[in-house]
Design a protein around this motif. Structure first.
Motif, mmCIF file in Angstrom:
data_model
loop_
_atom_site.group_PDB
_atom_site.id
_atom_site.type_symbol
_atom_site.label_atom_id
_atom_site.label_comp_id
_atom_site.label_asym_id
_atom_site.label_seq_id
_atom_site.Cartn_x
_atom_site.Cartn_y
_atom_site.Cartn_z
ATOM 1 N N LEU A 148 3.886 9.683 -7.560
ATOM 2 C CA LEU A 148 4.915 9.598 -6.539
ATOM 3 C C LEU A 148 4.404 10.297 -5.287
ATOM 4 C CD1 LEU A 148 7.867 12.060 -7.258
ATOM 5 C CD2 LEU A 148 5.591 12.294 -8.236
ATOM 6 N N VAL A 149 5.032 9.991 -4.144
ATOM 7 C CA VAL A 149 4.646 10.544 -2.858
ATOM 8 C C VAL A 149 5.809 11.365 -2.332
ATOM 9 C CG1 VAL A 149 3.818 10.044 -0.538
ATOM 10 C CG2 VAL A 149 3.196 8.534 -2.432
ATOM 11 N N LEU A 150 5.526 12.600 -1.909
ATOM 12 C CA LEU A 150 6.542 13.522 -1.446
ATOM 13 C C LEU A 150 6.288 13.906 0.004
ATOM 14 C CD1 LEU A 150 6.390 15.900 -4.535
ATOM 15 C CD2 LEU A 150 7.997 14.030 -4.197
ATOM 16 N N VAL A 185 -6.116 2.642 -7.173
ATOM 17 C CA VAL A 185 -6.384 2.134 -8.521
ATOM 18 C C VAL A 185 -5.237 1.225 -8.932
ATOM 19 C CG1 VAL A 185 -6.818 2.752 -10.917
ATOM 20 C CG2 VAL A 185 -7.642 4.245 -9.080
ATOM 21 N N GLN A 186 -5.590 -0.020 -9.248
ATOM 22 C CA GLN A 186 -4.578 -1.004 -9.640
ATOM 23 C C GLN A 186 -5.173 -1.949 -10.676
ATOM 24 O OE1 GLN A 186 -3.364 -4.591 -7.191
ATOM 25 N NE2 GLN A 186 -1.539 -3.314 -6.860
ATOM 26 N N LEU A 239 5.200 3.159 -6.906
ATOM 27 C CA LEU A 239 4.000 2.686 -6.221
ATOM 28 C C LEU A 239 3.370 1.519 -6.975
ATOM 29 C CD1 LEU A 239 2.325 6.112 -5.349
ATOM 30 C CD2 LEU A 239 4.029 4.830 -4.044
ATOM 31 N N SER A 240 2.777 0.604 -6.217
ATOM 32 C CA SER A 240 2.079 -0.524 -6.837
ATOM 33 C C SER A 240 0.650 -0.158 -7.207
ATOM 34 C CB SER A 240 2.066 -1.726 -5.878
ATOM 35 O OG SER A 240 1.403 -1.390 -4.667
ATOM 36 N N VAL A 279 0.852 -1.187 0.000
ATOM 37 C CA VAL A 279 0.000 0.000 0.000
ATOM 38 C C VAL A 279 0.893 1.244 0.000
ATOM 39 C CG1 VAL A 279 -1.674 1.291 1.377
ATOM 40 C CG2 VAL A 279 -1.875 -1.197 1.159
ATOM 41 N N PRO A 280 0.555 2.275 -0.746
ATOM 42 C CA PRO A 280 1.381 3.493 -0.775
ATOM 43 C C PRO A 280 1.589 4.069 0.626
ATOM 44 C CG PRO A 280 -0.227 3.538 -2.546
ATOM 45 C CD PRO A 280 -0.563 2.351 -1.700
#
Length: 493
Positions: A435-437, A465-466, A449-450, A47-48
């Motif tokens: 991306l996560v910042l 969403v995957q 991220l998956s 998970v992100p």
């Protein structure tokens, strides 16, 4: 004040987006005769970062057991406190969907005019029925107000009745401010000040004051009121359409009494002459992090006064919030000013790196594309031009945390949550990727991220969403209540 760059191979610029992502990409059949495969129902990978909980359910497929609106060709999903607003792209069909349980809180055919807030600062939805009559929903799907007159406008939990055929060009007339039940709180007449010619201004300067140095009659004249542009608690903020904002109380016994005012000519702002006469843009009223903890401490433990009469812990107790204004000037950087919402006292001023457009007279609060992270008190503001395309401001200290200065690639921040900023990275020939910042440092927390994070509610529930599927992730229903009930049981611990 410092400026740091995102540690990526290329420079970065930021382009804001205000919409939500659409449906996951539809599957492509392997040949012309085969049907597309069903979307998966099992989440794969990590998970992100920034999200807590578990996968609660999926939203697509025959066994999803969800509302038919999710079967449409495309939907837009927006967070509303602890719920998701799911809107059909093709028609004005909307579903307010409890994030934890999946329960339908409200559904219907209506126009969606955006988000606003009530008098306590909680979010509401601005809607319009099929006859274009405005109404307002709270996050639980309850209708809190419906317009009864074409001149009525919802403003931050208050209703403003404008003069007939009101316009910014002819803003004067009789105004009434009421609550959502229709009870009048205050009514008044606004007469805009007439523009003064240069000759009249010179004559006024020469004739000002009397021989004894007393005040002239003009100085005893009360300034004009204005048009309501913002409200909170029992306060309404008026704009005169020039450079002045005035806060007035709506308390029953004192309705209309002026609480404070601010103008670009105030010495404490120290604005350049080209900005002092500008119309201030109201960026918003923001709560600073730590307020709830401070209130609980004051209620439970009390405060002690020292020998000088000061209360212990004053230095550590955060302020309740601030009102943020932007003063634009032509061909020069704009200036931010933060004010105490109760007294109007200036907390700090900060020059922005970019030149931003001047505000329209009588514009209501809000900054297009801005993002606020309540966890860290970081406000992300886009710059129209100048030395940085985007800045993050520490609202408590009035300092710039970081600024983006290069434009080789682009990041589009979509939302902020729990100290993180989620955005799309675009550049070169590669596909878009999220991306996560870190909201404070802008360091990259994760860029592989998956799953894509589409929306996050205040309760920490997220849409992931995957592979053509949407999953709801977050705390299970009733988790907080269960933990409180079990806190006294050693066996449960």
């Amino acid at each position: 004040m410092r400026s740091s760059r995102v540690p990526l191979a290329c420079g970065i610029a930021v382009l804001l987006v205000t919409g939500c992502t659409g449906d996951p990409e539809p599957p492509e059949p392997q040949d012309g005769n085969e049907q597309p495969s069903s979307p998966p129902t099992e989440f794969r990978g990590q998970v992100p970062p920034g999200l807590d909980g578990e996968i609660l359910r999926h939203l697509h497929g025959e066994d999803a057991d969800v509302h038919p609106v999710l079967d449409d060709g495309g939907v837009r999903i927006s967070p509303v406190e602890d719920a998701f607003l799911i809107s059909s792209d093709g028609e004005d069909q909307h579903l307010l969907h409890d994030a934890a349980t999946g329960e339908a809180l409200w559904e219907g055919e209506a126009g969606f005019n955006g988000f606003a807030s009530d008098s306590d600062g909680d979010p509401v939805l601005l809607m319009a029925d099929t006859d274009d009559v405005p109404f307002v929903l709270d996050p639980e799907g309850e209708k809190v107000w419906s317009a009864g007159d074409a001149d009525e406008v919802y403003l931050d939990g208050r209703i403003v009745d404008h003069p007939d055929e009101w316009s910014a060009e002819e803003p004067g007339g009789a105004f009434t401010v009421s609550d959502t039940d229709g009870d009048e709180l205050w009514s008044y007449d606004f007469e805009p000040a007439e523009e003064e010619s240069e000759e009249d201004a010179e004559d006024s300067d020469e004739g000002s004051g009397d021989e004894d140095g007393g005040a002239s009659e003009d100085e005893d004249t009360e300034p004009p009121l204005g048009v309501p542009v913002a409200a909170w608690d029992d306060t309404v903020l008026l704009s005169d359409g020039d450079s002045s904002l005035q806060a007035h109380t709506l308390e029953p016994e004192e309705a209309g009494e002026e609480l404070w005012s601010v103008t670009g000519r105030d010495e404490e702002l120290d604005l350049p002459d080209t900005a002092a006469g500008a119309v201030p843009q109201i960026l918003g009223k923001y709560d600073l992090p730590g307020n709830e903890d401070a209130e609980e401490t004051d209620e439970d433990d009390g405060t002690d006064e020292d020998e000088d009469g000061a209360e212990d812990g004053d230095e550590d107790t955060p302020d309740e919030g601030l009102l943020l204004l932007r003063w634009a000037q032509p061909e020069a950087p704009s200036v931010l000013s933060a004010h105490d919402p109760d007294t109007g006292e200036t907390r700090w001023t900060l020059q922005e790196p970019g030149t931003n457009p001047a505000a329209e007279p009588f514009a209501t609060a809000g900054a297009t594309g801005s993002l606020y992270d309540e966890e860290t008190g970081t406000l992300l503001l886009q710059q129209a031009s100048g030395g940085a395309s985007f800045i993050a401001v520490d609202l408590a200290e009035g300092e710039e945390r970081w600024g983006l200065e290069d434009d080789d690639t682009a990041i589009s921040p979509a939302f902020a949550h729990d100290g993180h900023v989620y955005g799309d990275q675009r550049g070169g020939d590669t596909d878009s990727s999220q991306l996560v910042l870190d909201a404070v440092t802008m360091d990259v927390v994760d860029d592989e991220l998956s799953a894509r994070v589409e929306a996050v509610t205040e309760s920490g529930h997220a849409i992931l969403v995957q592979d053509r599927q949407r999953f709801v992730h977050g705390p299970p229903p009733g988790e907080d209540t269960d933990e409180e009930e079990a806190s006294g049981s050693p066996e449960d611990d």
